[in-house]
Motif scaffolding. Structure first.
Motif, PDB file in Angstrom:
ATOM      1  N   GLY A  93      -5.317  -4.862   8.482  1.00  0.00           N
ATOM      2  CA  GLY A  93      -4.974  -3.448   8.435  1.00  0.00           C
ATOM      3  C   GLY A  93      -4.445  -3.127   7.056  1.00  0.00           C
ATOM      4  N   LYS A  94      -4.973  -2.061   6.438  1.00  0.00           N
ATOM      5  CA  LYS A  94      -4.615  -1.748   5.055  1.00  0.00           C
ATOM      6  C   LYS A  94      -4.122  -0.311   4.944  1.00  0.00           C
ATOM      7  CE  LYS A  94      -8.801  -2.742   3.792  1.00  0.00           C
ATOM      8  NZ  LYS A  94     -10.034  -3.011   3.053  1.00  0.00           N
ATOM      9  N   ALA A  95      -2.995  -0.147   4.257  1.00  0.00           N
ATOM     10  CA  ALA A  95      -2.460   1.178   3.942  1.00  0.00           C
ATOM     11  C   ALA A  95      -2.376   1.292   2.424  1.00  0.00           C
ATOM     12  CB  ALA A  95      -1.076   1.356   4.558  1.00  0.00           C
ATOM     13  N   VAL A  96      -2.624   2.482   1.896  1.00  0.00           N
ATOM     14  CA  VAL A  96      -2.640   2.655   0.447  1.00  0.00           C
ATOM     15  C   VAL A  96      -1.948   3.960   0.049  1.00  0.00           C
ATOM     16  CG1 VAL A  96      -4.919   3.783   0.411  1.00  0.00           C
ATOM     17  CG2 VAL A  96      -4.123   2.553  -1.597  1.00  0.00           C
ATOM     18  N   GLY A 105      -2.316  10.553  -2.832  1.00  0.00           N
ATOM     19  CA  GLY A 105      -3.091  10.338  -1.620  1.00  0.00           C
ATOM     20  C   GLY A 105      -2.555   9.149  -0.839  1.00  0.00           C
ATOM     21  N   GLN A 106      -2.739   9.221   0.468  1.00  0.00           N
ATOM     22  CA  GLN A 106      -2.371   8.127   1.360  1.00  0.00           C
ATOM     23  C   GLN A 106      -3.586   7.839   2.233  1.00  0.00           C
ATOM     24  OE1 GLN A 106      -0.474  11.216   1.915  1.00  0.00           O
ATOM     25  NE2 GLN A 106       0.619  10.717   0.053  1.00  0.00           N
ATOM     26  N   SER A 135      -6.168  10.722   2.292  1.00  0.00           N
ATOM     27  CA  SER A 135      -5.827  12.150   2.319  1.00  0.00           C
ATOM     28  C   SER A 135      -5.035  12.497   1.064  1.00  0.00           C
ATOM     29  CB  SER A 135      -4.991  12.485   3.552  1.00  0.00           C
ATOM     30  OG  SER A 135      -5.752  12.324   4.714  1.00  0.00           O
ATOM     31  N   TRP A 136      -5.556  13.460   0.305  1.00  0.00           N
ATOM     32  CA  TRP A 136      -4.932  13.871  -0.947  1.00  0.00           C
ATOM     33  C   TRP A 136      -4.126  15.148  -0.731  1.00  0.00           C
ATOM     34  CZ3 TRP A 136      -5.095  10.877  -5.208  1.00  0.00           C
ATOM     35  CH2 TRP A 136      -6.025   9.854  -5.217  1.00  0.00           C
ATOM     36  N   ASN A 137      -3.049  15.312  -1.508  1.00  0.00           N
ATOM     37  CA  ASN A 137      -2.163  16.462  -1.319  1.00  0.00           C
ATOM     38  C   ASN A 137      -2.842  17.791  -1.639  1.00  0.00           C
ATOM     39  OD1 ASN A 137      -2.168  15.740  -4.048  1.00  0.00           O
ATOM     40  ND2 ASN A 137      -0.063  16.387  -4.388  1.00  0.00           N
ATOM     41  N   TYR A 138      -3.758  17.856  -2.590  1.00  0.00           N
ATOM     42  CA  TYR A 138      -4.410  19.125  -2.930  1.00  0.00           C
ATOM     43  C   TYR A 138      -5.914  19.121  -2.720  1.00  0.00           C
ATOM     44  CZ  TYR A 138      -0.072  20.058  -5.462  1.00  0.00           C
ATOM     45  OH  TYR A 138       1.235  20.245  -5.799  1.00  0.00           O
ATOM     46  N   LEU A 139      -6.475  17.959  -2.480  1.00  0.00           N
ATOM     47  CA  LEU A 139      -7.928  17.827  -2.523  1.00  0.00           C
ATOM     48  C   LEU A 139      -8.599  17.590  -1.182  1.00  0.00           C
ATOM     49  CD1 LEU A 139      -8.106  15.522  -5.668  1.00  0.00           C
ATOM     50  CD2 LEU A 139      -8.480  17.981  -5.578  1.00  0.00           C
TER      51      LEU A 139
END
Length: 168
Positions: A93-96, A105-106, A135-139
């Motif tokens: 399982g990978k989180a970034v 982005g997360q 998921s990006w904050n503005y994109l």
């Protein structure tokens, strides 16, 4: 561990350790950081004179700014021996977290890997980046394709003679 790649164009730091291990199971985690320290934002560097054709005298170097690209990932890995230790199943399982300029982005993803041992041959089958997204904050949300792979390794007296892999 720390590595500088491609003449210091980017740096990678990684750390991993086992949380739990016994004869049939292991649980480990890791932290990876990739940084590109010297990127240049040239989007405001060209001052068009109206003809739509870039030329050297239209570049304003004061409008070119340096920025960094920093990505940190966390991996939680579970490994289980199956069928009298002749095969292994690994789930990662990978989180970034990713920061570029003013964007952050997360994301999450999953890898599944199966290893089967036959005397002197090891076969591996896997899927990387299942359900991968960022998921990006503005994109908005960036989605990534899952990638499959198959590989084989031939050993003789504990030495690798042949190793090959095919990726989708």
């Amino acid at each position: 561990a720390y590595n500088q790649h491609s003449k210091n164009l980017f740096n990678v730091f990684y750390l991993a350790f086992n949380i739990y291990i016994d004869y049939e199971n292991s649980l480990s985690c890791g932290l990876v950081n990739r940084k590109i320290p010297e990127n240049y934002n040239t989007s405001n560097g060209w001052i068009d004179n109206g003809d739509g054709i870039p030329s050297l005298n239209e570049i304003d170097y004061n409008n070119i700014q340096q920025f960094s690209d920093n990505e940190t990932g966390f991996v939680l890995s579970y490994n289980r021996k199956l069928y009298n230790s002749k095969s292994n199943l690994t789930i990662n399982g990978k989180a970034v977290l990713h920061n570029v300029l003013n964007y952050s982005g997360q994301g999450l993803s999953l890898d599944i890997i199966y290893l089967q041992k036959f005397n002197n041959i090891n076969m591996i089958l896997g899927l990387n980046n299942l359900g991968a997204y960022k998921s990006w904050n503005y994109l908005g949300t960036e989605r990534f394709e899952s990638k499959g792979f198959i590989g084989a390794e031939l050993r003789f007296e504990n030495h690798i003679i042949f190793n090959s892999a095919l990726y989708s």
